[in-house]
Structure formats: C-alpha cells, structure tokens
Write an enzyme that holds these catalytic residues in place. Structure first.
Site, mmCIF file in Angstrom:
data_model
loop_
_atom_site.group_PDB
_atom_site.id
_atom_site.type_symbol
_atom_site.label_atom_id
_atom_site.label_comp_id
_atom_site.label_asym_id
_atom_site.label_seq_id
_atom_site.Cartn_x
_atom_site.Cartn_y
_atom_site.Cartn_z
ATOM 1 N N GLN A 217 159.660 70.092 123.924
ATOM 2 C CA GLN A 217 160.154 68.705 124.026
ATOM 3 C C GLN A 217 161.597 68.695 124.567
ATOM 4 O OE1 GLN A 217 158.592 69.353 120.574
ATOM 5 N NE2 GLN A 217 156.734 69.119 121.745
ATOM 6 N N LYS B 163 160.620 73.410 131.901
ATOM 7 C CA LYS B 163 161.038 74.610 131.150
ATOM 8 C C LYS B 163 160.144 75.805 131.452
ATOM 9 C CE LYS B 163 160.815 72.318 127.144
ATOM 10 N NZ LYS B 163 160.874 70.907 127.511
ATOM 11 N N GLY C 162 153.468 71.147 126.109
ATOM 12 C CA GLY C 162 152.605 71.602 127.197
ATOM 13 C C GLY C 162 153.429 72.373 128.201
ATOM 14 N N HIS C 163 153.225 73.673 128.271
ATOM 15 C CA HIS C 163 153.975 74.498 129.222
ATOM 16 C C HIS C 163 153.009 75.091 130.246
ATOM 17 C CE1 HIS C 163 157.485 75.255 126.197
ATOM 18 N NE2 HIS C 163 157.432 74.040 126.658
ATOM 19 N N ASP D 63 159.647 67.726 129.407
ATOM 20 C CA ASP D 63 159.031 67.817 130.747
ATOM 21 C C ASP D 63 160.055 68.094 131.835
ATOM 22 O OD1 ASP D 63 156.572 67.008 129.534
ATOM 23 O OD2 ASP D 63 157.272 64.944 129.609
#
Ligand code: IMP
Length: 429
Positions: A224, A16, A40-41, A13
């Site tokens: 991650q 990125k 999750g991006h 988080d």
C-alpha cells in the site's frame, strides 16, 4: 548488515514491484511487515510475469529467504493458492526458503465475509476496501481475540480462541442480516490448514537478529502507501495497518536503527483506488489520458484508479513520515504526450496557505490546490537509461519535484521493464 525499506509514499500502486524485484536480486532476505493479500505486486523476471499478493517478492529469486513478519494478517488459504500458482511457474517454495512469524495474526474467511457485508451496508460511507478481510482481522488482533499462527499447534486452546472469536462475529453478523458461523466446520478447516502451515512458522525476530549479526542484506517490502496508513493516511479512507517505513521494525521484531536506507516509491503523477479525498484529482480528459496511458487499474480488484497531478505537499510530508533517504520516481514516460504539467506546491484552506496535509477529512475536502505549471516534453522517454538522454523539460520537472520534496530521486523508471531505469545511486552499496 544493510537494511533497506521500500515503501509507497502516495496511495499505493506507485510501481514498487519493479524495484523490490531489482533489489531482491542483491538481498539475502525479503521481508513483508504489514498488510495481507490486499496488496498486489506484479514482477516480471526473465520474461515471466508473477503476480504476488501475500508472498514476499523474494520467492521468485534463488538464494533469497522470504519472511512474513508478525505485522501481516495472514490468510492461509490465500497463501497456498498463491504458492501453488508460483510453483506452477517453476519456483519451489518450502519452509527453508519461506518463514512466517509465529506471532502473526490469522485472517479467516469470516473476516472476508464481514468486510464484504460492511461494505455492502455502508452505502455512501463505504471505504472501497479490497474485501480481503484486512480491517476485521486487524480489529480482532487489537481487540485481543484473534487467533495467531502459534495457536495452531495447541488444539484445545485453538478451540477456545475460536469460540471467543465466533461469538464476537456472530453479534455483528446478526446485525447485518447474515447467517451464524458454522463453528464446527470452521474449526475443522483451520485444523486442516494449520497442519500445512505449521512447518513454516518460526520465531522470525530471531532469524532476522541472526541475519543482522551476520551482516546480511535485508529488504523490507512495504505494501500500500503512506496515505493509506491507519494513523498518517486520509482516515477513515485508509487500510488498517501502519504502512510507513517505521513499522518495518514493529512488524518484524527488528530493533530500531534497522534501516540504512528508506526508498520512497513515488509516481510522477498521483493515483488513488477506492473512496476518499484527492486534492489534485483530474476528472477530465487529462485524468482519462493518464489512466489509459499508465494502465491505471487495480491489480487486486481491477477497479479503475483515479488520476491527478503530482502533489508535492503530500509527498514532502511522506518523505518526513517515512524518513526517506531518497525517492524512486516511476512512470515518467506516462507524461510524454502532455503539453504542460502542473505540480501542486501548496494548499489553500479557509483563505490561508498551508504546506502540509491536515489530518481532518473535512479540511482535506476543502483544500484548494496551488499549482505551478511546467512545460511538457512532447517526446518519448520510454526506456531511457541515461539521464543525459532525457529531454531538458523532463529533467527540469524531476529537478523541481526534488526541490519541493527535499530529497533526491536515486532511481528513475522509464518503463515497466526492469532495465529501463536511470540509476543515479545503487540502493544496496
Ligand atoms: P483494505 O486494505 O482492503 O481494507 O482497503 C482499504 C483501502 O486501501 C481501499 O481504498 C483500498 O482500495 C486501498 N488499498 C488496499 N490495498 C491496496 C493496494 O495494494 N494498493 C492500492 N490501494 C490499496
């Protein structure tokens, strides 16, 4: 060719998404090499918000080939759900612009069920996983009983493999009080989705080898962060893959020496989702302020993130573990209202000063952080794009971080917007 790896160097988080997108603009290939749809991006492109979990960020750009490497655990149902969502936003995803390695491990609904069952039964020992089935899928891979995407083309063999897997899972399910697996239904479901997946399945290592020979720009998109790495993270409170940059080689079939640059994405403070030690955690109103101002809620689970001061000991170690050539410092604007800032510069453990993260969780729990205090800037840095415009205190904060971690910040992010970035060095050049 230019190979660039982008990797989170705290607990994930770090922001990125914005930089993967920025670099995807210059990339010919965007490649995922580990994890699955636990990631999750969030990408904002031309005002449109795209939320990606398993799909490489290249899918929102024209002329970019997206690759899912063998190091990923692949949930085909999650994949098509995401494809449908992104296509509803006007993108076209097809086997010519997205390819999945034939030796990729399949993640099945039974993996998600086992992940959830274990977390429910673990009580105070729970990991706080995303319940996406990541751990059980990697266990089956390493246990050599997993189904791989190439198996989908061979019905009899697939059936045999599934029986082996189901027998193993049923033992565990029984112990956890769950029903036996309906093997026939699962087989039919896999067969049906397999037909849709097979056109995407390719010898990815070969495609990347060709790309290398043609001097293409290849962006490896980590998910991650380093302290969630199965080997180098705060074990057992980690994910089940190697998140460090080196895995971009094994997780895709690229040979060594593939990365010309490794960009470590690092937040100007620290956050963590889920359980596990966190040396610089702030469980007071400062932590709450950071969480609120930084919108610190998990993208996948929406859980609140724990917040704390910048820990230069862990980040310096990450720089070494990943071979970072520079870092990208994000969310500096979240610190705008702080009176003063602390940076952790060392650890005290059992009365001794140490400058590394010990592997033992027991030692990690007993660390006392050593802090250095710097003045805050009490003015807005939001959206600043030139270094000279940063308040002197912010420049000093960044400079001190760079001294402590041993590499420069090549990019500094001052808002979630793509253009709100101080560019000191262009990543693909
Ligand atoms: P799993 O990857 O779902 O097995 O979860 C293991 C640990 O990694 C938990 O603490 C999760 O919160 C954390 N985790 C997994 N994916 C992410 C991510 O993309 N960002 C931050 N934490 C993550």
């Amino acid at each position: 060719m230019t190979g660039v790896v982008i990797t989170g160097i705290q607990w994930g988080d770090e922001g990125k998404g914005k930089f993967v997108d920025m670099l995807a603009d210059k990339a010919d290939f965007v490649v995922r090499f580990q994890g699955g749809n636990n990631a999750g991006h969030t990408l904002v492109v031309d005002g449109k918000v795209y939320k990606l979990r398993l799909l490489p960020s290249g899918v929102v750009r024209d002329g970019v080939t997206s690759i899912i490497g063998n190091g990923v655990v692949f949930n085909p149902w999650g994949f098509f759900e995401e494809v449908q969502q992104i296509e509803s936003q006007g993108r076209d995803i097809n086997p010519n612009n997205l390819m999945i390695a034939e030796n990729t491990t399949l993640l099945l609904p039974i993996h998600m069920e086992l992940d959830a069952l274990r977390e429910e039964h673990a009580q105070e020992n729970k990991i706080g996983t995303t319940k996406s089935g990541i751990g059980p899928a990697y266990e089956d891979k390493v246990g050599r009983r997993a189904i791989r995407l190439c198996d989908l083309a061979h019905e009899d063999y697939l059936k045999q493999r599934l029986s082996l897997l189901v027998a193993h899972h049923n033992v565990q399910r029984q112990a956890l009080g769950a029903e036996k697996i309906n093997e026939e239904k699962l087989f039919a479901d896999i067969k049906a989705i397999g037909k849709k997946i097979l056109p995407y399945v390719k010898p990815v290592w070969k495609i990347l080898d060709q790309a290398k020979k043609e001097s293409k720009n290849i962006l490896f998109e980590g998910a991650q962060g380093t302290y969630l790495d199965i080997d180098h993270g705060t074990y057992p409170y980690v994910t089940s893959s190697n998140t460090v940059a080196g895995n971009a080689s094994a997780g895709t079939g690229m040979g060594s020496g593939f990365a010309h640059k490794v960009l470590g994405i690092v937040k100007a403070y620290t956050t963590r989702v889920g359980e596990g030690p966190f040396v610089t955690e702030l469980t007071n109103n400062i932590g709450e302020h950071l969480a609120e101002k930084g919108h610190e809620f998990g993208t996948v689970t929406n859980r609140p993130r724990r917040c704390g001061w910048f820990d230069s000991v862990m980040v310096a170690q990450s720089v070494a573990l990943n071979g970072c050539t520079s870092v990208v410092l994000t969310k500096i604007d979240v610190l705008d209202e702080m009176e003063e800032l602390k940076i952790c510069t060392g650890y005290k453990l059992n009365g001794e000063v140490i400058n590394y993260v010990p592997a033992s969780i027991k030692d990690q729990e007993n660390i006392i952080p050593i802090y250095e205090t710097l003045p805050g800037w009490k003015s807005t840095t939001y959206g600043i794009t030139t270094e000279e415009k940063l308040p002197i205190q912010a420049r000093n904060y960044i400079k001190r971080i760079e001294e402590l971690i041993g590499v420069k910040a090549s990019l500094i992010s001052t808002s979630p917007e793509r253009n709100d970035t101080i560019i000191r060095e262009k990543p693909f050049s």
